[in-house]
Structure formats: structure tokens, C-alpha cells
Design an enzyme around this catalytic site. Structure first.
Site, PDB file in Angstrom:
ATOM      1  CE1 TYR A 111      34.949  96.908 -28.376  1.00  0.00           C
ATOM      2  CE2 TYR A 111      34.923  95.180 -26.725  1.00  0.00           C
ATOM      3  CZ  TYR A 111      34.504  95.669 -27.942  1.00  0.00           C
ATOM      4  OH  TYR A 111      33.650  94.935 -28.701  1.00  0.00           O
ATOM      5  CB  CYS A 146      37.567  90.962 -23.905  1.00  0.00           C
ATOM      6  SG  CYS A 146      37.869  92.736 -23.872  1.00  0.00           S
ATOM      7  CB  CYS A 169      44.633  93.424 -21.156  1.00  0.00           C
ATOM      8  SG  CYS A 169      44.216  93.796 -22.879  1.00  0.00           S
ATOM      9  CG  HIS A 222      44.705  92.936 -27.186  1.00  0.00           C
ATOM     10  ND1 HIS A 222      43.381  92.762 -26.886  1.00  0.00           N
ATOM     11  CD2 HIS A 222      44.749  93.224 -28.508  1.00  0.00           C
ATOM     12  CE1 HIS A 222      42.655  92.946 -27.980  1.00  0.00           C
ATOM     13  NE2 HIS A 222      43.465  93.216 -28.983  1.00  0.00           N
TER      14      HIS A 222
HETATM   15  N1  DGL Z   1      41.566  92.318 -24.924  1.00  0.00           N
HETATM   16  C1  DGL Z   1      40.878  93.225 -24.094  1.00  0.00           C
HETATM   17  C2  DGL Z   1      41.067  92.876 -22.618  1.00  0.00           C
HETATM   18  O1  DGL Z   1      41.322  91.734 -22.275  1.00  0.00           O
HETATM   19  C3  DGL Z   1      41.046  94.711 -24.266  1.00  0.00           C
HETATM   20  C4  DGL Z   1      41.473  95.303 -25.521  1.00  0.00           C
HETATM   21  C5  DGL Z   1      40.879  96.655 -25.854  1.00  0.00           C
HETATM   22  O2  DGL Z   1      41.212  97.661 -25.224  1.00  0.00           O
HETATM   23  O3  DGL Z   1      40.097  96.639 -26.794  1.00  0.00           O
HETATM   24  O4  DGL Z   1      40.943  93.721 -21.777  1.00  0.00           O
END
Ligand code: DGL
Length: 237
Positions: free
Chosen positions: A39, A70, A180, A182
Site C-alpha cells: 500500500y 496497518c 509499519c 511489516h
Molecule cells: N503493514 C503496513 C503498515 O503498517 C504497510 C505495508 C504496505 O505498504 O502495504 O504500514
């Protein structure tokens, strides 16, 4: 209770792990929008539509609460989601508040996706809290891609982290905020690269604490009930 946890991909699993440790005995639905991940490098309106579609799907699954696990999705869509859906929705934001509350004078580095970093939500948070202008931002978009292919420790990943972090005068910072979900998979590597004097923190605990409070206030939970987890993904096109 039936609770949905939503992310663009595998990042939200780090939230799910903490949720399961604290509040087992519920039915969890984990949704990964794998068709549209990442995203963080896409235009806001496109990402917003992906999120609305995903939550529309989840709303048809009888859920009583949802965690947007997220930071990026929270920054672009949380207000709209709360307007459209009537179950409680918890979001995430970079843990800037604890970083500022514990600040002893050095700088704070927020790592997040480009979209999170340029959104007004983060800007407003920084304006409200960062009176001494200690907060700096750095995009780490590539970590999302690495996590999605389960590359958590290759030489390429290590090189990427070193190039991004050691380009900075890293001794001037005292806290790194992982903004984030991830990025949490790379916490240990980041700690190794920047060294012991810098705390690496994330917002997962705060989010999970909010979920626990919300549940305790609104529902009676049967702690003897077994935990179930159902995984959904939007698939790869
Ligand atoms: N996991 C998402 C976050 O906490 C972002 C990952 C993405 O760029 O899709 O921002």
C-alpha cells in the site's frame, strides 16, 4: 467474540501474535490484502478503495470488532471506515508519543511507508507532540516487499538496512519508532545495526492494549473458549 485483524499482507501477523497472547478464547479472522500489497507506495485514493473493499468483505463475516493492523491503512482510511461501519474499529499509529515522553534530548527517527509519512494524520500527531522538534522521518518501503517474500535476513536485506540507517549520523538518535507492522520482523536486525544505545520501539502493544480495554468494557469474554483463527487473502493477480 469474532474479531477481524486487517493488513495489506503479513505485517499484521505481528499484531495477531500479541493479541493471541493477551486475549485468547475468541474467533479471529486475519485478512491480508495480498493482491494489492504494498500500500505504502501507491496513491492515497487507490489504497483507500482497496481498504474499503476489504472491510466490506469482512463486514459480511459477522465481526464484532476490527483492528486495522496497518499504519498506512489507518492513516488513509480510519475516519472513513468508522463512518461506514458500525462495529468498533481500532487503528494503529507510529509510537511517537512514548518516544517523546521518554525523550532525553537526542533525536527520534520514525520509520514508515511513504504514504504514512506524508499523510496529515502523522503530521498532526507530530505537530501536537513534538514541541522540541526531535522527530525525523525515513521511508523504508522496501522492507514491505522483503517481508512479503519472507526474506527476513538475507545479505540483501542487511545491506538495505545498513545503507538506509548508517547514511544518517545515527549517534544523534536515541529512539527508532517502527511505524509499519511489516518492519517489526526486522527489529532485531535494526538493533544490531544501530547498536545498543538506541531503543527500537513499535506501536503494537498500545494497539493491543486498546483492544483489550475495548473488549473488557463492552463484552463478557469466556476465557475457557477455544481460540480459532481463519485466514483470508485477496489473492495474487
Ligand atoms: N503493514 C503496513 C503498515 O503498517 C504497510 C505495508 C504496505 O505498504 O502495504 O504500514
Amino acid at each position: 467474540m469474532r474479531i477481524a485483524i486487517f493488513d495489506s499482507g503479513v505485517g499484521g501477523i505481528t499484531v495477531l501474535r500479541e493479541v493471541l497472547a493477551l486475549i485468547p478464547g475468541n474467533d479471529y479472522i486475519y485478512y491480508a490484502d495480498t493482491r494489492n500489497v504494498p500500500y505504502g507506495i501507491k496513491p492515497k485514493n487507490e489504497v483507500k478503495q482497496y481498504i474499503l473493499d476489504a472491510v466490506e468483505f469482512l463486514s459480511g463475516r459477522n465481526i464484532q470488532a476490527m483492528v486495522v493492523a496497518c499504519n498506512t491503512a489507518t492513516s488513509v482510511a480510519i475516519d472513513e471506515l468508522r463512518k461506514r461501519f458500525d462495529f468498533p474499529i481500532l487503528g494503529m499509529e507510529p509510537a511517537i508519543k512514548p518516544a517523546i515522553l521518554n525523550n532525553t534530548g537526542k533525536k527520534i527517527l520514525v520509520l514508515a511507508t511513504s504514504l504514512t509519512l506524508c499523510e496529515s494524520k502523522l503530521g498532526a500527531l507530530i505537530r501536537m507532540l513534538d514541541k522540541n522538534q526531535k522527530v525525523e522521518k525515513l521511508e523504508m518501503n522496501k522492507l514491505v516487499e522483503y517481508a512479503e517474500i519472507f526474506d527476513f535476513s538475507s545479505d540483501e536485506v542487511k545491506l538495505y538496512l545498513k545503507e538506509k540507517l548508517l547514511r544518517l549520523p545515527i549517534e544523534e538518535y536515541e529512539t527508532i519508532v517502527l511505524g509499519c507492522t511489516h518492519f517489526i520482523y526486522y527489529k532485531r536486525l535494526i538493533e544490531e545495526i544501530v547498536g545498543k544505545g538506541i531503543a527500537v520501539i513499535d506501536g503494537n502493544e498500545g494497539t493491543v492494549r486498546n483492544l483489550v480495554n475495548m473488549i473488557q468494557k463492552n463484552y463478557s469474554v469466556d476465557s475457557k473458549k477455544e481460540t480459532t483463527i481463519t485466514f483470508y487473502s485477496s489473492g495474487i493477480e
